[in-house]
Design an enzyme around this catalytic site. Structure first.
Site, PDB file in Angstrom:
ATOM      1  CB  SER A  21      -5.792  -1.425  14.989  1.00  0.00           C
ATOM      2  OG  SER A  21      -6.581  -0.558  14.196  1.00  0.00           O
ATOM      3  CE  LYS A  59      -7.810  -3.495   7.365  1.00  0.00           C
ATOM      4  NZ  LYS A  59      -6.777  -2.724   6.766  1.00  0.00           N
ATOM      5  CB  CYS A 112      -1.869   4.883   3.528  1.00  0.00           C
ATOM      6  SG  CYS A 112      -1.901   3.295   4.361  1.00  0.00           S
ATOM      7  CB  CYS A 163      -4.381   3.776  -0.080  1.00  0.00           C
ATOM      8  SG  CYS A 163      -4.861   3.677   1.654  1.00  0.00           S
ATOM      9  NE  ARG A 208      -6.920   4.919   4.713  1.00  0.00           N
ATOM     10  CZ  ARG A 208      -5.886   5.764   4.739  1.00  0.00           C
ATOM     11  NH1 ARG A 208      -5.768   6.714   3.834  1.00  0.00           N
ATOM     12  NH2 ARG A 208      -4.970   5.648   5.678  1.00  0.00           N
ATOM     13  CB  CYS A 268      -0.919   0.000   1.220  1.00  0.00           C
ATOM     14  SG  CYS A 268      -2.316   1.134   1.038  1.00  0.00           S
ATOM     15  CE  LYS A 301      -7.824  -1.156   4.082  1.00  0.00           C
ATOM     16  NZ  LYS A 301      -6.430  -0.843   3.730  1.00  0.00           N
ATOM     17  CD  GLU A 336     -14.159  -4.201  -4.634  1.00  0.00           C
ATOM     18  OE1 GLU A 336     -13.212  -4.772  -5.207  1.00  0.00           O
ATOM     19  OE2 GLU A 336     -14.281  -2.964  -4.604  1.00  0.00           O
ATOM     20  CE1 TYR A 368      -1.892  -5.005  14.363  1.00  0.00           C
ATOM     21  CE2 TYR A 368      -4.300  -5.147  14.333  1.00  0.00           C
ATOM     22  CZ  TYR A 368      -3.119  -4.708  13.769  1.00  0.00           C
ATOM     23  OH  TYR A 368      -3.151  -3.990  12.603  1.00  0.00           O
TER      24      TYR A 368
END
Ligand code: PBG
Length: 321
Positions: free
Chosen positions: A272, A246, A120, A128, A215, A118, A193, A231, A311
């Site tokens: 996150s 995502k 960004c 991005c 975005r 990406c 996404k 998609e 994470y």
């Protein structure tokens, strides 16, 4: 019918284990690693307690620790030493990711290294793609994104993972990789996404917040899931080997639809904000963070994910097979 049928017969303590329909294992997990070439010591991310940016010099050590714990797959994000309008540090052969991949692969050939493809983190405006005025240019971005993917493959990446949500990104990357002799490098596409509010801690972590707008002209509208299937279908046609949904937790319905509609491996990104919410509640003593995480990861797998980027991977290893 009751009393012949008694669902509780199979719920006894000694039987439940052998009757589980799904079970999350360490092999399902992909560990995100933030590699920062501007720091000398690991830096904890404010909005992601217990998660750190890792200095480039220590990335190999970090991967080694995870391998010891039984985690084998990693997705790398770079925090570069310079940013510009077009994100040229993203395809610099001496860029942070390119260096990190070479270092890791030299020491741990078996580690599975996936790279986030990406712009960004590398553009001065934080978008991005390439920007003209306040427009994000699709086709101009494709040329750059293909170069980024190629530079990662040249460094030794096992899988490249485009996340910019430009139309045609998978095709552009597949064409580039094939023409340069990397036809064996798979593409894991961030196909569905969403423009999500769950990414804000990541933007602090990867220093990838944007200086204007949002975005929403490239990432998906979270009101839609038919569109996600479209998609995904397009990405498969363009050559994606693994597709991704995502975020994950608020999108389990999308994961399930994708799994039922296509016969390709599906990855889900437990992002996150999903991590930070659990951490915050755990810190307050309102929830048992580990138990909740185990339940969340199981739900993502039950929904149909074959792979989960999370994470929580390191902290969950002693919970998982
Ligand atoms: C880069 C990228 C983002 C995430 C993964 N890759 C941020 C964004 O799209 O703004 C988010 C991951 C997370 O929140 O954990 N395009």
């Amino acid at each position: 019918m009751f009393p012949t049928v008694r669902m509780r017969r199979l719920r006894k303590d000694n039987l439940r284990g052998i009757l589980r329909e799904v079970e999350v294992t360490k092999e399902d997990l992909i560990v995100p690693v933030f590699v920062d070439e501007n720091i000398r010591k690991p830096v904890e991310i404010n909005s992601m307690p217990s998660y750190f940016r890792v200095p480039l010099e220590q990335v190999t050590q970090e991967i080694g620790e995870c391998l010891e714990m039984g985690l084998r797959a990693f997705i790398l994000f770079g925090i570069p030493s310079y940013k510009d309008e077009t994100g040229s540090s993203a395809y610099d052969e001496n860029g942070v990711i390119q260096k990190a991949v070479r270092k890791i692969k030299k020491e741990y050939e078996d580690a599975i290294i996936i790279t986030d493809v990406c712009l960004c983190e590398y553009t001065s405006h934080g978008h991005c793609g390439v920007v003209e005025g306040e427009k994000i240019l699709n086709d101009k971005t494709l040329e750059i994104i293909a170069r980024v993917a190629l530079s990662h493959a040249e460094a030794g990446a096992d899988i490249v993972a485009p996340s910019c949500m430009m139309d045609g990104m998978v095709k552009a990357i597949r064409t580039m990789l094939d023409s340069e002799g990397f036809e064996d490098v798979p593409i894991m596409s961030y196909s569905a996404k969403y423009a999500s509010n769950f990414y804000s801690p990541f933007r602090e972590a990867a220093d990838s917040g944007f200086s204007f707008g949002d975005r929403k002209t490239y990432q998906m509208d979270f009101h839609n899931s038919d569109e996600a299937l479209r998609e995904i279908e397009l990405d498969i046609k363009e050559g994606a080997d693994i597709v991704m949904v995502k975020p994950a937790l608020a999108y389990l319905d999308v994961i399930r639809r994708v799994k039922e509609s296509f016969n390709v491996p599906v990855a889900a990104y437990n992002v996150s904000g999903e991590y930070s919410m659990v951490k915050a509640a755990d810190k307050m003593g309102w929830l048992d963070g580990k138990a909740i995480t185990y339940e969340i990861l199981t739900a993502i797998k039950r929904a149909g994910a074959d792979l989960i980027i999370t994470y929580h991977a390191k902290e969950m290893t002693d919970f998982l097979k």
